[in-house]
Write an enzyme that holds these catalytic residues in place. Structure first.
Site, PDB file in Angstrom:
ATOM      1  N   CYS A   1      12.937  -2.950 -24.811  1.00  0.00           N
ATOM      2  CA  CYS A   1      11.811  -2.467 -24.094  1.00  0.00           C
ATOM      3  C   CYS A   1      11.234  -3.317 -22.998  1.00  0.00           C
ATOM      4  O   CYS A   1      10.759  -4.275 -23.163  1.00  0.00           O
ATOM      5  CB  CYS A   1      10.501  -2.129 -24.872  1.00  0.00           C
TER       6      CYS A   1
ATOM      7  N   CYS B   1       7.528  -3.941 -22.777  1.00  0.00           N
ATOM      8  CA  CYS B   1       7.043  -4.755 -23.864  1.00  0.00           C
ATOM      9  C   CYS B   1       7.470  -6.220 -23.341  1.00  0.00           C
ATOM     10  O   CYS B   1       6.624  -7.168 -23.544  1.00  0.00           O
ATOM     11  CB  CYS B   1       7.870  -4.417 -25.077  1.00  0.00           C
TER      12      CYS B   1
ATOM     13  N   ASP C   1      21.603 -24.225  12.837  1.00  0.00           N
ATOM     14  CA  ASP C   1      21.656 -25.718  13.281  1.00  0.00           C
ATOM     15  C   ASP C   1      23.452 -25.919  13.703  1.00  0.00           C
ATOM     16  O   ASP C   1      23.948 -24.806  13.349  1.00  0.00           O
ATOM     17  CB  ASP C   1      21.611 -26.482  12.155  1.00  0.00           C
TER      18      ASP C   1
ATOM     19  N   ASP D   1      22.309 -27.559   7.088  1.00  0.00           N
ATOM     20  CA  ASP D   1      23.342 -28.304   6.007  1.00  0.00           C
ATOM     21  C   ASP D   1      22.550 -29.125   5.500  1.00  0.00           C
ATOM     22  O   ASP D   1      22.946 -30.183   5.028  1.00  0.00           O
ATOM     23  CB  ASP D   1      24.356 -28.932   6.975  1.00  0.00           C
TER      24      ASP D   1
ATOM     25  N   ASP E   1      17.698 -30.805   7.667  1.00  0.00           N
ATOM     26  CA  ASP E   1      17.015 -29.579   7.968  1.00  0.00           C
ATOM     27  C   ASP E   1      15.968 -29.029   7.105  1.00  0.00           C
ATOM     28  O   ASP E   1      15.575 -27.877   7.218  1.00  0.00           O
ATOM     29  CB  ASP E   1      18.090 -28.398   8.206  1.00  0.00           C
TER      30      ASP E   1
END
Length: 789
Positions: A97, A100, A493, A686, A690
């Site tokens: 369910c 539930c 990048d 990468d 970054d």
């Protein structure tokens, strides 16, 4: 190094916002002779160190703190001594369910001693993080009490750490077809058909009514019992209560065949729905069959089969042909082909030889491998991937949150409408028959359950995330999967993302000295740097540098390096460094990354280093544009000439060069100006360098490479193969998944609204109502499973 000979310490660096400084700190700390290994997670600002046993722990920590303060003064440094929160998993066998499951998760999450909770309905797994210094047994008893109170009769199994594998396998191996329920349905159907036959042949009597009542008790007895129990607990709007009221009401007004038929088809629908969900569970589990069952631990000259959790860092394991690699490590003996498809989605086998890293989840194909373990199972690649995928449901999409809120109001609203339809018209409309309007009200009750939505929407997202992971794309939550469909700008990048990040020296131009001397000066300057450009110069130089002659060393972010060496002052860096130090120089005309060299304030020439574009970068950009992406942008710290050259080869729309890390964030903010909520921006980088830009973008995608911890931590989406072409694949999966989600929402709500209107008008019967409930839920679940293909 044996794990038992290491002391693990964690240090929080509050206020650390410089990714470059993080790298410098990690490198310096890692070089301390008392430190076996160190890892600075820039995202969590946490430095984890393994101190060699026998070292003075206090003295080592003092050295580490001195390094931190000298590299980045003013940080809030905290050495963690706290006990980690306890993690527990509870398997809820027989949970079918979805509503539930939502209720259980909400109630458990509100307990004050629970740090976090996530109930994955697909895996029937409740994951808990319990606060430290809590009576665990008492708390787990409370949690089990909530589960039993909300959905009685579940097979509850609490997983402790060492039992995790065994129990999950046990759960997965169980059949989704309950034979007792099937037998009950068959007997009930036979009795019901006999009753229908009696009435069809003209033998309608008290006897046939008795037959229908017997059929009703056989088929719906369990529903009635659950409804009564739940009603006493105050659960008035669950499907058992609604179905019981609707069918008992039908019995009361003499619609016995219809009441029994509705209950029978409701139970059949629930049974088929359970089978469909079970099948989808198995399909998703099959997508993620990368968890190793055991490891062959080498103890002296013996091989011992143990659980992967029992293997420590530094232990030696053996992986036989055909076996999964259970833990991350380094191959110390053997050459073999490995299948990486479970992690990367790539079908091409890869050769692994002695000295190379190998990741858990790979499958050894044809030769014996001896591996030295480098990570405990909990920190291994396979464990992180499984954790990401299994707990992706904790980060819900806006659509899921909307459906959860909607269902809370929808069901009570329809139930109240049912009551009004049953009671008001007989009072206000002349000659209205109460039983007719009661029947119409009962139709509303049958339609009111929101299971089709509550079940199929999370299942669709989970299927999409599972399928993406099979293709080497790790998506950390359905919120990111939903955001991917609305992307109109992709920002890349350059180095390591669109290019290989493998640099080669392509030109040496010396002024007043020989090329060999210029290369030597460059090698000396770069000897202590881990930057790819530095490594390429040292590789090309191919001689050792006497590090003892280096008198001073200063790395200036985004400029270059200053070095005092054997009485000489060396500068190595970009044009900005030359201008900053007032060095007269001649700009290079070649395309590439240029390192200018000056010795004792005199310009001595430059070295050109070139990077290569990745093989599939051009195709990746073409695919993105063909999918309707409006703008493809590149941000790079490299010089304008190199950046423009790469941009022209790839067909990019915009390029920004000579950017410092903080300036990349500023450029991303510029890109955001004037955008609406539906115009999402992806940033592709990468990994850790970054991190600030990955965090700012709507969706941060890291070119993670196999097993890159930094990328897995930093990004919202991780591409395990470093291929830019996987971005368009991720968007395709997201688009398809979101289409399926909205198909289910429109279909489920559309059918329910139509049946409600027809029911109120006296046209629809309970047969249409039962289709609008379990029929629609079953179709929605089957449709959701398409996200796995």
């Amino acid at each position: 190094m044996d794990a038992c000979s290491l002391i693990k310490k964690e240090i929080i660096l509050g206020g650390l916002n410089c990714a470059h400084c993080a790298e410098v700190i990690n490198e310096k700390v890692g070089k301390l002779e008392e430190i076996e290994s160190s890892n600075l997670n820039f995202i969590n600002k946490k430095l984890t160190i393994n101190i060699i046993e026998g070292s003075d722990e206090k003295d080592v920590l003092s050295k580490v703190i001195d390094i931190i303060n000298s590299t980045e003064p003013g940080l809030d440094i905290q050495v963690l001594t706290k006990q980690k929160n306890i993690k527990r998993e509870i398997i809820l066998g027989g949970l079918n369910c979805a509503h539930c499951a939502e209720v259980i998760n909400e109630k458990v999450g509100k307990l004050e001693d629970i740090e976090s909770s996530n109930l994955n309905f697909i895996n029937k797994k409740l994951s808990l993080e319990i606060k430290k210094s809590v009576n665990e047994k008492e708390l787990l008893d409370k949690v089990v009490g909530i589960i039993n109170d909300t959905e009685p009769g579940l097979d509850i199994q609490i997983n402790y750490e060492k039992e995790k594998n065994t129990n999950s396998v046990k759960e997965e191996s169980k059949s989704d077809v309950n034979k007792a329920d099937l037998i009950k349905l068959i007997i009930g159907a036979v009795v019901y058909i006999f009753g229908i036959y009696q009435t069809a042949t003209g033998f309608e009597s008290q006897f046939s009514n008795l037959i229908f009542l017997i059929a009703y008790i056989i088929v719906g007895g369990e529903v009635l019992l659950k409804a009564i129990k739940n009603a006493f607990k105050g659960h008035m709007f669950d499907e058992n209560f609604l179905m019981a009221i609707a069918t008992v009401g039908a019995l009361a007004i003499g619609e016995l065949p219809e009441a029994v038929g509705v209950m029978l088809f409701y139970q059949v629908g629930e049974f088929l729905q359970g089978m469909a969900v079970g099948k989808s569970r198995k399909s998703i589990t099959a997508l993620m069959q990368i968890r190793p069952d055991s490891a062959n631990l080498k103890v002296g000259s013996d091989i011992k089969v143990v659980s992967p959790e029992d293997v420590s860092i530094g232990d030696i394991i053996i992986v036989k042909p055909g076996e999964k690699v259970p833990l991350d490590g380094i191959v110390i003996e053997g050459i073999s082909m490995v299948d990486t498809s479970a992690l990367t989605g790539e079908s091409v086998l890869r050769e692994i030889t002695a000295g190379e890293d190998i990741l858990s989840g790979f499958i050894n194909k044809n030769a014996l491998l001896t591996i030295k373990v480098t990570k405990e199972f909990g920190e291994s690649t396979v464990a992180k991937i499984l954790d990401l995928v299994e707990n992706a449901s904790s980060k819900k999409s806006k659509t899921e949150n909307f459906i959860t809120k909607f269902s809370k109001y929808y069901t009570p609203a329809v139930v109240i409408s049912a009551l009004l339809i049953a009671v008001v018209p007989p009072i206000v409309i002349k000659d209205a028959v109460f039983s007719d309007w009661l029947y119409r009200g009962l139709i509303f009750l049958v339609v009111s359950c929101p299971c089709a939505l509550v079940l199929s929407i999370p299942l669709s997202f989970f299927s999409g995330i599972g399928f993406a992971s099979k293709n080497g794309i790790l998506i950390k939550g359905s919120n990111y999967l939903e955001a991917l469909r609305s992307v109109d700008t992709v920002v890349f990048d350059k180095t390591g993302t669109l290019t290989k990040g493998v640099f080669n020296v392509t030109k040496i131009n010396s002024v007043g000295i020989s090329e060999e001397n210029l290369l030597e000066y460059a090698a000396v300057a770069e000897a202590n740097s881990n930057h790819p450009i530095a490594k390429s110069i040292l590789s090309y130089y191919n001689k050792s540098v006497d590090l003892e002659k280096i008198e001073s060393y200063e790395e200036i972010a985004a400029y270059g390096i200053k070095v005092g060496y054997n009485g000489e002052h060396i500068l190595a860096g970009n044009e900005k460094l030359m201008r900053k130090e007032n060095i007269f120089y001649s700009p290079a005309k070649e395309v590439g990354t240029v390192v200018y060299i000056a010795v004792n304030k005199v310009y001595r020439g430059y070295i050109v280093i070139s990077d290569e574009i990745k093989e599939d970068s051009i195709d990746a950009i073409k695919h993105l544009k063909s999918m309707g992406i409006k703008e493809v942008v590149m941000l790079t710290g490299d010089n304008e000439k190199v950046a423009n050259n790469i941009a022209s080869q790839l067909g990019l729309d915009k390029v920004y060069s000579n950017l410092l890390p903080n300036e990349k964030v500023d450029k991303l903010e510029e890109i955001y100006e004037g955008r609406t909520e539906k115009e999402k921006v992806i940033f592709v980088g990468d990994g850790i360098n970054d991190a600030p830009v990955l965090a700012r973008a709507d969706v941060g995608i890291a070119m993670g490479g196999l097993g890159s911890d930094a990328a897995i931590e930093a990004a919202d989406v991780v591409l395990m193969t470093d291929e830019p072409s996987k971005i368009s694949k991720a968007i395709e999966i997201a688009t398809k998944t979101n289409k399926i989600v909205w198909q289910n929402i429109i279909f489920a709500l559309g059918i329910k609204i139509i049946v409600l209107i027809l029911g109120a008008g006296g046209i629809a019967t309970m047969w249409e109502a039962i289709f609008a409930d379990v029929g629609v839920a079953l179709i929605a679940v089957l449709n959701a499973m398409r996200a796995m293909r």
